[in-house]
Design a protein around this motif. Sequence first.
Motif, PDB file in Angstrom:
ATOM      1  N   GLY A  29       7.316 -19.228   5.294  1.00 44.41           N
ATOM      2  CA  GLY A  29       6.817 -17.905   4.947  1.00 44.41           C
ATOM      3  C   GLY A  29       7.934 -16.885   4.840  1.00 44.41           C
ATOM      4  O   GLY A  29       9.115 -17.192   5.053  1.00 44.41           O
ATOM      5  N   THR A  30       7.529 -15.665   4.497  1.00 41.56           N
ATOM      6  CA  THR A  30       8.489 -14.567   4.356  1.00 41.56           C
ATOM      7  C   THR A  30       8.105 -13.381   5.246  1.00 41.56           C
ATOM      8  O   THR A  30       8.692 -12.318   5.151  1.00 41.56           O
ATOM      9  CB  THR A  30       8.546 -14.084   2.892  1.00 41.56           C
ATOM     10  N   GLY A  31       7.106 -13.586   6.118  1.00 44.58           N
ATOM     11  CA  GLY A  31       6.599 -12.492   6.937  1.00 44.58           C
ATOM     12  C   GLY A  31       7.243 -12.435   8.309  1.00 44.58           C
ATOM     13  O   GLY A  31       7.775 -13.430   8.803  1.00 44.58           O
ATOM     14  N   THR A  76       6.065 -18.723   0.816  1.00 46.21           N
ATOM     15  CA  THR A  76       4.846 -17.951   0.574  1.00 46.21           C
ATOM     16  C   THR A  76       5.156 -16.456   0.635  1.00 46.21           C
ATOM     17  O   THR A  76       6.048 -16.023   1.358  1.00 46.21           O
ATOM     18  CB  THR A  76       3.777 -18.270   1.635  1.00 46.21           C
ATOM     19  N   VAL A  77       4.413 -15.689  -0.147  1.00 46.04           N
ATOM     20  CA  VAL A  77       4.495 -14.222  -0.101  1.00 46.04           C
ATOM     21  C   VAL A  77       3.078 -13.670  -0.135  1.00 46.04           C
ATOM     22  O   VAL A  77       2.151 -14.347  -0.579  1.00 46.04           O
ATOM     23  CB  VAL A  77       5.292 -13.640  -1.291  1.00 46.04           C
ATOM     24  N   ALA A  78       2.916 -12.449   0.356  1.00 48.74           N
ATOM     25  CA  ALA A  78       1.610 -11.792   0.324  1.00 48.74           C
ATOM     26  C   ALA A  78       1.590 -10.754  -0.792  1.00 48.74           C
ATOM     27  O   ALA A  78       2.640 -10.307  -1.257  1.00 48.74           O
ATOM     28  CB  ALA A  78       1.326 -11.116   1.668  1.00 48.74           C
ATOM     29  N   VAL A  79       0.391 -10.401  -1.229  1.00 49.36           N
ATOM     30  CA  VAL A  79       0.206  -9.403  -2.288  1.00 49.36           C
ATOM     31  C   VAL A  79      -0.420  -8.169  -1.650  1.00 49.36           C
ATOM     32  O   VAL A  79      -1.500  -8.255  -1.060  1.00 49.36           O
ATOM     33  CB  VAL A  79      -0.725  -9.957  -3.394  1.00 49.36           C
ATOM     34  N   ARG A  80       0.259  -7.030  -1.738  1.00 49.32           N
ATOM     35  CA  ARG A  80      -0.244  -5.814  -1.103  1.00 49.32           C
ATOM     36  C   ARG A  80      -0.043  -4.600  -2.003  1.00 49.32           C
ATOM     37  O   ARG A  80       0.833  -4.594  -2.867  1.00 49.32           O
ATOM     38  CB  ARG A  80       0.485  -5.559   0.224  1.00 49.32           C
ATOM     39  N   ARG A  81      -0.851  -3.558  -1.749  1.00 53.54           N
ATOM     40  CA  ARG A  81      -0.652  -2.289  -2.434  1.00 53.54           C
ATOM     41  C   ARG A  81       0.774  -1.802  -2.199  1.00 53.54           C
ATOM     42  O   ARG A  81       1.280  -1.868  -1.072  1.00 53.54           O
ATOM     43  CB  ARG A  81      -1.610  -1.242  -1.861  1.00 53.54           C
ATOM     44  N   ILE A 112       8.085 -19.459  -5.649  1.00 51.36           N
ATOM     45  CA  ILE A 112       7.297 -18.435  -4.959  1.00 51.36           C
ATOM     46  C   ILE A 112       5.808 -18.816  -4.987  1.00 51.36           C
ATOM     47  O   ILE A 112       5.241 -19.072  -6.051  1.00 51.36           O
ATOM     48  CB  ILE A 112       7.456 -17.069  -5.659  1.00 51.36           C
ATOM     49  N   PRO A 170       2.419 -17.164  -3.991  1.00 51.62           N
ATOM     50  CA  PRO A 170       1.662 -16.002  -3.489  1.00 51.62           C
ATOM     51  C   PRO A 170       0.431 -16.458  -2.703  1.00 51.62           C
ATOM     52  O   PRO A 170      -0.202 -17.463  -3.070  1.00 51.62           O
ATOM     53  CB  PRO A 170       1.232 -15.267  -4.767  1.00 51.62           C
ATOM     54  N   ASN A 171       0.096 -15.720  -1.647  1.00 55.85           N
ATOM     55  CA  ASN A 171      -1.097 -16.073  -0.881  1.00 55.85           C
ATOM     56  C   ASN A 171      -2.172 -15.002  -1.048  1.00 55.85           C
ATOM     57  O   ASN A 171      -1.953 -13.955  -1.656  1.00 55.85           O
ATOM     58  CB  ASN A 171      -0.753 -16.317   0.590  1.00 55.85           C
ATOM     59  N   GLY A 206      -1.590 -11.593  -7.948  1.00 47.13           N
ATOM     60  CA  GLY A 206      -0.379 -12.329  -7.592  1.00 47.13           C
ATOM     61  C   GLY A 206       0.190 -13.088  -8.775  1.00 47.13           C
ATOM     62  O   GLY A 206       1.406 -13.139  -8.977  1.00 47.13           O
ATOM     63  N   LYS A 220      -1.586 -19.911  -2.790  1.00 45.30           N
ATOM     64  CA  LYS A 220      -2.031 -20.402  -1.487  1.00 45.30           C
ATOM     65  C   LYS A 220      -3.299 -19.608  -1.193  1.00 45.30           C
ATOM     66  O   LYS A 220      -3.249 -18.405  -0.925  1.00 45.30           O
ATOM     67  CB  LYS A 220      -0.987 -20.155  -0.400  1.00 45.30           C
ATOM     68  N   ASN A 224      -4.208   3.394  -5.656  1.00 44.22           N
ATOM     69  CA  ASN A 224      -4.107   2.616  -4.415  1.00 44.22           C
ATOM     70  C   ASN A 224      -5.013   3.179  -3.310  1.00 44.22           C
ATOM     71  O   ASN A 224      -4.613   3.304  -2.159  1.00 44.22           O
ATOM     72  CB  ASN A 224      -2.654   2.548  -3.941  1.00 44.22           C
ATOM     73  N   ILE A 236      -1.745  -0.630  -7.755  1.00 46.93           N
ATOM     74  CA  ILE A 236      -0.410  -1.148  -8.035  1.00 46.93           C
ATOM     75  C   ILE A 236      -0.015  -2.003  -6.831  1.00 46.93           C
ATOM     76  O   ILE A 236       0.025  -1.515  -5.698  1.00 46.93           O
ATOM     77  CB  ILE A 236       0.618  -0.019  -8.227  1.00 46.93           C
ATOM     78  N   ALA A 241       2.467  -5.337  -5.105  1.00 45.42           N
ATOM     79  CA  ALA A 241       3.733  -6.062  -5.166  1.00 45.42           C
ATOM     80  C   ALA A 241       3.736  -7.130  -4.076  1.00 45.42           C
ATOM     81  O   ALA A 241       2.855  -7.146  -3.217  1.00 45.42           O
ATOM     82  CB  ALA A 241       4.903  -5.101  -4.974  1.00 45.42           C
ATOM     83  N   PHE A 242       4.735  -7.999  -4.114  1.00 45.39           N
ATOM     84  CA  PHE A 242       4.869  -9.014  -3.079  1.00 45.39           C
ATOM     85  C   PHE A 242       5.523  -8.424  -1.836  1.00 45.39           C
ATOM     86  O   PHE A 242       6.504  -7.683  -1.926  1.00 45.39           O
ATOM     87  CB  PHE A 242       5.741 -10.171  -3.579  1.00 45.39           C
ATOM     88  N   VAL A 243       4.959  -8.759  -0.698  1.00 50.19           N
ATOM     89  CA  VAL A 243       5.566  -8.414   0.584  1.00 50.19           C
ATOM     90  C   VAL A 243       5.643  -9.694   1.423  1.00 50.19           C
ATOM     91  O   VAL A 243       5.069 -10.716   1.048  1.00 50.19           O
ATOM     92  CB  VAL A 243       4.745  -7.342   1.343  1.00 50.19           C
ATOM     93  N   GLY A 244       6.327  -9.610   2.542  1.00 50.90           N
ATOM     94  CA  GLY A 244       6.459 -10.784   3.388  1.00 50.90           C
ATOM     95  C   GLY A 244       5.111 -11.268   3.892  1.00 50.90           C
ATOM     96  O   GLY A 244       4.254 -10.475   4.261  1.00 50.90           O
ATOM     97  N   GLY A 245       4.928 -12.596   3.898  1.00 53.46           N
ATOM     98  CA  GLY A 245       3.672 -13.168   4.371  1.00 53.46           C
ATOM     99  C   GLY A 245       3.811 -14.658   4.603  1.00 53.46           C
ATOM    100  O   GLY A 245       4.818 -15.267   4.232  1.00 53.46           O
TER     101      GLY A 245
END
Lengths: 263, 63
Positions: free
Chosen positions: A19-21, A42-47, A69, A71-72, A89, A99, B3, B56, B58-62
Amino acid sequence: MVDPLVIAGRTFTSRLVVGTGKYSSHAVMKAAHEASGTEMVTVAVRRVDLAAKGAGALLEWIDTSHIFILPNTAGCYTADDAVRTARLGREAGLSNWVKLEVIGDQETLFPDTEALIAATHTLVKDGFVVLPYTNDDPIVARKLEDAGAAAVMPLGAPIGSGLGIQNANNLQIIKERAGVPVIVDAGVGTASDAAVAMELGADGVLMNTAIAGASDPPLMAAAMKAAVFAGRLAFLAGRIERRRYATASSPTSGLVTTARRSG
Amino acid sequence: MLNGEPTDLPGPMTIAALLERLGIDGRMVAVEYNLTIIKRARYAETTIEPDAEIEIVAFVGGG
């Protein structure tokens, strides 16, 4: 790795997905990724945080020339939210892989398997390569495979718990009956847990907290790389049967003994 | 809505102009406009209507 892992036609030499978290910094994450030898993260998708600059900066710390990459949909509690997040994602990323997580409960983070199967159906029809995070239930694993999942990813223990493999028997049954790769996802605490998963026959292991939360993440990443490799070799080598009593390793004949004198 | 936050824009603008105004690199994000994903190639030709809902991400750590 001795034999490659193939998922949906894509070949990976490393069987360790990370993971990347939760890393203390992007630099530590990058060092851990390098030490792990991973080829998929893995990476997460967030605002996007509109108050902060640098949206998407995470990707600058991932060497996408040899790291794929994934995306989860972490944090999604309904099939609809998971599908929506997966599509975002795909748009933000470089591939149609996901994922898939549909969480059923905040405290355990166990999957809502009913919604998970439904979301898998939807996303497969939409052209996704779906890797669902699921529980250690062989029936659900079969249903996910029937729905078109490219791999199944049963948990070893709750996400972030570090409890290790809680139901080795179920994981082994899932692997024996699966026609797609089985990646043990979540629950690993230390290197031996990853080795156990691989010795059971898992095709790979996915982890985040075990590395990111270690005191020295790059060092733990190196340990995990070695453990996954060792576990895979041991699985391929075929372990001995368990016995309750000893069997001597040295010949039992030709021993030098002192003759017993009578009288 | 941007958002999830009520946001006033100074005037009519496209998605591309909005991203530029926010200092966001369009190659690093995905944009949803009224629940429909907008392809990157269409950012410059998609004008934001009043009361639009924009996400909007983007990718963040997860994990």
